[in-house]
Design an enzyme around this catalytic site. Structure first.
Site, PDB file in Angstrom:
ATOM      1  N   TYR A  54      -9.102   5.634   7.320  1.00 45.26           N
ATOM      2  CA  TYR A  54      -9.213   6.018   8.731  1.00 45.26           C
ATOM      3  C   TYR A  54     -10.282   7.117   8.785  1.00 45.26           C
ATOM      4  CZ  TYR A  54      -4.846   3.599   9.926  1.00 45.26           C
ATOM      5  OH  TYR A  54      -3.877   2.647  10.135  1.00 45.26           O
ATOM      6  N   LYS A 111       1.245   0.319  15.096  1.00 45.94           N
ATOM      7  CA  LYS A 111       2.647   0.285  15.532  1.00 45.94           C
ATOM      8  C   LYS A 111       3.026  -0.940  16.365  1.00 45.94           C
ATOM      9  CE  LYS A 111       3.660   2.976  13.182  1.00 45.94           C
ATOM     10  NZ  LYS A 111       4.652   2.902  12.130  1.00 45.94           N
ATOM     11  N   PRO A 150      -4.000   0.641  19.032  1.00 45.95           N
ATOM     12  CA  PRO A 150      -3.743   0.138  17.680  1.00 45.95           C
ATOM     13  C   PRO A 150      -3.740   1.177  16.561  1.00 45.95           C
ATOM     14  CG  PRO A 150      -5.919  -0.535  18.451  1.00 45.95           C
ATOM     15  CD  PRO A 150      -5.230   0.087  19.611  1.00 45.95           C
ATOM     16  N   HIS A 185       0.841  -1.193   0.000  1.00 50.69           N
ATOM     17  CA  HIS A 185       0.000   0.000   0.000  1.00 50.69           C
ATOM     18  C   HIS A 185       0.876   1.242   0.000  1.00 50.69           C
ATOM     19  CE1 HIS A 185      -4.167  -1.644   1.444  1.00 50.69           C
ATOM     20  NE2 HIS A 185      -3.675  -2.288   0.399  1.00 50.69           N
TER      21      HIS A 185
END
Ligand code: FAD
Ligand code: DHB
Length: 448
Positions: free
Chosen positions: A205, A300, A296, A76
Site C-alpha cells: 500500500y 472489507k 476498497p 499472506h
C-alpha cells in the site's frame, strides 16, 4: 405461464452475500431459492475483490467450499506500508495472531455456484423484472421472469436482499422508514489485471505525492494493481505504457523492480462509503452491498458481505430450530465429497433442499414466522440481526474510510499530507497502532 414455488428463504442476488447465505442455510437443512439477473459466466468473471479475512476463509472451509481455496489461495502474513524512502512490513501473526488469504472474488463465486448446482439446489440465472411483494405481511414473495421469459413467483417465509448496491430490495423499503449515510470520495481506482508474476511477496500500500498505488496479486502468475485517479479520468486515456510508468513511479523503491506484463483487464471504480438503515423491513432482510458500500482500501467489501450472510444465516437457522430440540445440525455439507446426493446440475429447480423444512420458533405451531416482535430464542437472533450486523458495518466503514484517508492524495493541502505521513510513521513505530490496523485488516470476530 406463471410458475409458483414455495421455499423458506428467497435470496435475491448470487454475489458473495447471496451464495454464502444459500450455502450456510443448505448445510443446516433450510431451503432457499436464489435468483440472479446476470448470467453464470458474468458473475464468475466479474473482477472485484481479492483479499479474504481469516474468518471468511474458515467459514468457507467449515461449509464445504474450502478445498480449492486450500490448494490455490496464497496465505499472506502481512502487508507493506510504503511512502517515499520507506517500505515498512506489518507482521499480522505477530501483531494479532491472524492472517489473510489472496483468492479472487471470482474464485469464491465459482466455488459457491459449483457447490450449489452440484447439490441440485435452485439457482436461477438470467432472470429479469425481479420484484419483492408483501414484505410487511407473513406471506412475502418474489416475482421474476426466468431466462425463458416465463413469469415465476416464489412464496417464502423470508426474503434476503443480497442484490448489491443497484438492486431492487433496498428501494423496496419506504424512504419514510429508512435513513442513509453517504460519502463520495473525490477520486477513484484504476485497476488492472496483468499476466505477470507478482513483484512482491505481500501487498504494498503506497502513499505517493502523485496519488495512492496498490500492488496486489491473484496467483503466482497474475498481478493485480491499482492507481488512484481523478473522478473525471477516462480509462481510454490510460494506455498500457502510461499505466506501467505511473505504477513504477508510485511503487518505486530502492533496489526493487516492478514486474510488468500484458494487461488482461482494465477498469475505473469510483469510491464511496454508504450505509443504509434498517437492514430489515418486515420479512425483508438486507445483506452485503445491498445495504452498505465501503471504499476498497483495506479490502472489507467482500468480507463484510460474507459476515452479514453469516450473521443472517445463524439467525434464520436459529429461528427455524425447534423450541424443544434446539437447532438441528445438518448431517452433510453441500459441496463436500460426502454431500447429499446431487440432483441434476441444473441452474433451476423447484425449492428442493437437503433437509426437511423446519418450523419457525415463536409462532405457536405455525410453519410461518411470527412478526418481528415474537418471543422465542431463535426469533430473538432474527430480531437482533439489523443491530448486530450494523455494528460490524460501521466498524468496517470507519476502517475503510481511515485507510482511504491516510493513503490518498486529496487536493494540494500540505498540512493534510504531513498528517498522513505522521500517521504512517506512527504505524511503523507504535505496536499499539500496528495492532489496531492488523486486527481490523485480518477481520474482527463475527458478532463483534
Ligand atoms: P454483489 O457482489 O454486488 O452481488 C449482488 C448480486 O445481485 C449481483 O450478482 C447482481 O448481478 C445481482 N442482482 C442485482 N440486482 C438484481 C436483481 N434485481 N435481481 C436479481 N439479481 C440481482 N471489495 C474489496 O474488498 N476489494 C476490491 O478490490 C473491490 N473491488 C470492487 C470493484 C468493483 C467494480 C465493485 C462494484 C466492487 C468492488 N469491491 C471490492 C466490493 C466487493 O466486490 C463487494 O463488496 C461484494 O461484491 C459485495 O457482495 P454482495 O454479494 O453484497 O454484492
Ligand atoms: C485488493 C483490493 C483491495 O481493496 C485491497 O485493499 C487489497 C487488495 C485486490 O483486489 O487485490
Amino acid at each position: 405461464m406463471l410458475g409458483d414455488m414455495r421455499t423458506q428463504v428467497a435470496i435475491i442476488g448470487a454475489g458473495p452475500a447471496g451464495l454464502v447465505l444459500g450455502q450456510l442455510l443448505a448445510n443446516a437443512g433450510v431451503e432457499s431459492v436464489i435468483v440472479e439477473n446476470r448470467s453464470r459466466d458474468y458473475v464468475e468473471a466479474r473482477q472485484r475483490a481479492g483479499v479474504l479475512e481469516q474468518g471468511t476463509v474458515e467459514l468457507l472451509r467449515e461449509n464445504g467450499v474450502g478445498q480449492r481455496l486450500d490448494r490455490e489461495a496464497l496465505r499472506h502474513d502481512g502487508i507493506y506500508l510504503q511512502w517515499p524512502g520507506t517500505r515498512h512490513h506489518l507482521d499480522f501473526p505477530d501483531l494479532c495472531g491472524r492472517s489473510v488469504w489472496i483468492y479472487g472474488q471470482t474464485e469464491v463465486v465459482k466455488d459457491l455456484v459449483a457447490a450449489r448446482l452440484t447439490a441440485g439446489l435452485p439457482l436461477y440465472f438470467d432472470v429479469s423484472d425481479t420484484a419483492v411483494q408483501d414484505v410487511e405481511t407473513d406471506r412475502p414473495s418474489v416475482a421474476f421472469l426466468d431466462a425463458d421469459g416465463n413469469a415465476q413467483r416464489i412464496e417464502c417465509d423470508l426474503i434476503a436482499g443480497c442484490d448489491g448496491f443497484h438492486g431492487v430490495t433496498r428501494p423496496a423499503i419506504p424512504e419514510s422508514s429508512s435513513r442513509t449515510w453517504q460519502r463520495d470520495y473525490p477520486y477513484g481506482w484504476l485497476g488492472i489485471l496483468a499476466q505477470a508474476p507478482p513483484s512482491t511477496d505481500e501487498l504494498i500500500y503506497a502513499w505517493h505525492p502523485n496519488g495512492f498505488a496498490l500492488n496486489s496479486m491473484r496467483s503466482p502468475t497474475i498481478t493485480r494493481l491499482y492507481l488512484q485517479v481523478g473522478l473525471d479520468e477516462n480509462v481510454a486515456d490510460w494506455s498500457d505504457d502510461r499505466i506501467w510508468t505511473e505504477l513504477t513511479t508510485r511503487l518505486g523503491h530502492p533496489e526493487w523492480e516492478l514486474t510488468t506484463g500484458p494487461i488482461l483487464d482494465k477498469g475505473i471504480t469510483p469510491m464511496r462509503s454508504f450505509v443504509s438503515e434498517p437492514m430489515r423491513y418486515g420479512r425483508l432482510f438486507l445483506a452485503g452491498d445491498a445495504a452498505h458500500i465501503v471504499p476498497p482500501t483495506g479490502a472489507k467489501g467482500l468480507n463484510l458481505a460474507v459476515a452479514d450472510a453469516k450473521l443472517l444465516a445463524d439467525a434464520v437457522i436459529a429461528s427455524y430450530g425447534s423450541a424443544r430440540s434446539g437447532p438441528r445440525r445438518a448431517r452433510t455439507l453441500v459441496g463436500t465429497a460426502d454431500s447429499v446426493p446431487p440432483g441434476p446440475a441444473t441452474s433451476a429447480g423447484r425449492g428442493r433442499g437437503p433437509g426437511a423444512a423446519r418450523t419457525l420458533v415463536g409462532t405457536a405451531g405455525s410453519v410461518r414466522p411470527g412478526p418481528a416482535t415474537s418471543a422465542g430464542g431463535g426469533q430473538e437472533l432474527l430480531d437482533a440481526y439489523p443491530e448486530t450486523a450494523l455494528r460490524r458495518v460501521w466498524r468496517c466503514t470507519h476502517f475503510s474510510w481511515w485507510m482511504t484517508s491516510m493513503l490518498h492524495i486529496e487536493g494540494r493541502d500540505p498540512f493534510a499530507r504531513e498528517l498522513q505521513l505522521a500517521q504512517l510513521r506512527y504505524l511503523s513505530t507504535s505496536r499499539a497502532a500496528a495492532v489496531s490496523l492488523a486486527e481490523n485488516y485480518t477481520g474482527l470476530p463475527y458478532g463483534w
